[in-house]
Design an enzyme around this catalytic site. Structure first.
Site, PDB file in Angstrom:
ATOM      1  N   ASN A   9       0.873  -1.175   0.000  1.00  0.00           N
ATOM      2  CA  ASN A   9       0.000   0.000   0.000  1.00  0.00           C
ATOM      3  C   ASN A   9       0.911   1.225   0.000  1.00  0.00           C
ATOM      4  O   ASN A   9       1.517   1.555   1.017  1.00  0.00           O
ATOM      5  CB  ASN A   9      -0.886  -0.031   1.253  1.00  0.00           C
ATOM      6  N   LYS A  11       0.114   4.261  -0.289  1.00  0.00           N
ATOM      7  CA  LYS A  11      -0.529   5.444   0.313  1.00  0.00           C
ATOM      8  C   LYS A  11      -0.268   6.677  -0.579  1.00  0.00           C
ATOM      9  O   LYS A  11      -0.204   6.528  -1.796  1.00  0.00           O
ATOM     10  CB  LYS A  11      -0.055   5.624   1.764  1.00  0.00           C
ATOM     11  N   GLU A 164      -5.002  -5.256  10.542  1.00  0.00           N
ATOM     12  CA  GLU A 164      -3.992  -4.219  10.766  1.00  0.00           C
ATOM     13  C   GLU A 164      -4.268  -3.537  12.102  1.00  0.00           C
ATOM     14  O   GLU A 164      -5.078  -2.599  12.156  1.00  0.00           O
ATOM     15  CB  GLU A 164      -4.038  -3.167   9.651  1.00  0.00           C
ATOM     16  N   GLY A 231       3.086  -1.196   4.313  1.00  0.00           N
ATOM     17  CA  GLY A 231       3.082   0.238   4.046  1.00  0.00           C
ATOM     18  C   GLY A 231       4.487   0.732   3.766  1.00  0.00           C
ATOM     19  O   GLY A 231       5.004   0.615   2.656  1.00  0.00           O
ATOM     20  N   GLY A 232       5.152   1.267   4.782  1.00  0.00           N
ATOM     21  CA  GLY A 232       6.475   1.885   4.627  1.00  0.00           C
ATOM     22  C   GLY A 232       7.477   1.039   3.858  1.00  0.00           C
ATOM     23  O   GLY A 232       8.158   1.534   2.945  1.00  0.00           O
TER      24      GLY A 232
HETATM   25  P1  13P Z   1       3.218   0.212   7.761  1.00  0.00           P
HETATM   26  O1  13P Z   1       3.763  -1.049   7.138  1.00  0.00           O
HETATM   27  O2  13P Z   1       3.954   1.448   7.332  1.00  0.00           O
HETATM   28  O3  13P Z   1       3.073   0.093   9.250  1.00  0.00           O
HETATM   29  O4  13P Z   1       1.728   0.417   7.178  1.00  0.00           O
HETATM   30  C1  13P Z   1       0.849  -0.650   7.159  1.00  0.00           C
HETATM   31  C2  13P Z   1      -0.363  -0.254   6.414  1.00  0.00           C
HETATM   32  O5  13P Z   1      -1.080   0.648   6.799  1.00  0.00           O
HETATM   33  C3  13P Z   1      -0.663  -0.968   5.164  1.00  0.00           C
HETATM   34  O6  13P Z   1      -1.945  -0.682   4.726  1.00  0.00           O
END
Ligand code: 13P
Length: 247
Positions: A9, A11, A164, A231-232
């Site tokens: 993701n 974002k 999550e 995410g990151g």
């Molecule tokens: P992180 O991996 O940055 O914690 O984010 C997870 C996320 O929100 C994936 O949708």
């Protein structure tokens, strides 16, 4: 056997050149037959990415609950379908907290997606406070019931669930593999009770929340964890590839 899935993701990150470079680099990865990779870039990039890797699928990060019409700025399931987009994230905690989305609205988005054969990636998870007060299972149970349990058996089989825990997203705090496994098992049991065991066993449940190359292997080795929503670490070619190879 359930599909193993690693989903990224992105974002609201990266300009077009950066995003396209990363996508092209990821397209060259040799991905095992039992794994699917899903990339959710900002939707403005979805139509221009050239995908020539049959193990990689594109996902939207959001969709409108409406079919079409005067909804400025929104993107419909039909539009995603017309670009051959197979997946869409819904119910992400950032949309719940910053854009006041609730499970009633999210369930309508899920219906809109399923009408066009797009698989929803449904995110659920408790706040830190819920876990501290031992209320985490109740919170996730109500999210699952409200957003998914109106679906038919064949419809819910198209859904991917992403657990999550909100306190783990972007914080560097990860659920222990034991706590994550317990919640995934709990979610699968809820589906088994409402539908049946075969249905519950067929649904992929992903873990998300500070999933990194150094913890992915242990998380993915749990019996009810079928991969991750990243995410990151999905913004970095090496980190994301290492996670893909963590099964
Ligand atoms: P992180 O991996 O940055 O914690 O984010 C997870 C996320 O929100 C994936 O949708």
């Amino acid at each position: 056997m359930r599909k193993r899935i690693v989903a990224g993701n992105w974002k609201m990150n990266m300009n077009y050149k950066e995003a396209n470079n990363l996508f092209e680099a990821l397209s060259k990865i040799k991905i095992s037959n039992s794994t699917n990779v899903i990339i959710a870039p900002p939707s403005i990039y979805l139509s221009s990415f050239k995908n020539n890797n049959d193990k990689i699928f594109l996902s939207s990060q959001n969709v409108s609950n409406h079919n079409n019409g005067a909804y400025t700025g929104e993107i419909s399931a039909e539009m995603l379908s017309s670009l051959d987009i197979n997946y869409c994230i819904v119910g992400h905690s950032e949309r719940r907290s910053y854009y006041s989305e609730n499970d009633k609205l999210i369930s309508k988005k899920i219906d809109a997606l399923l009408n066009y054969d797009i698989s929803p990636i449904y995110c659920c998870g408790e706040l830190k406070l819920d876990r501290e007060s031992q209320n985490h299972q109740q919170v996730v149970k109500s999210q699952i019931e409200e957003a998914l349990f109106h679906l038919s058996k064949s419809q819910i089989k198209s859904v991917i669930i992403a657990y999550e825990p909100v306190w783990a997203i972007g914080t560097g705090l990860t659920a222990s593999s034991e706590d994550a496994q317990n919640m995934h098992f709990f979610i699968r049991s809820l589906i088994s009770e409402k539908y049946d065991s075969e249905t519950a066993q067929s649904i992929s449940i992903l873990y998300g929340g500070s999933c990194k190359p150094n913890n992915a292997k242990e998380l993915f080795s749990q019996p009810d964890i079928d991969g991750g929503l990243i995410g990151g670490a999905a913004l970095n070619h090496k980190d994301f590839s290492d996670i893909i190879f963590s099964f």
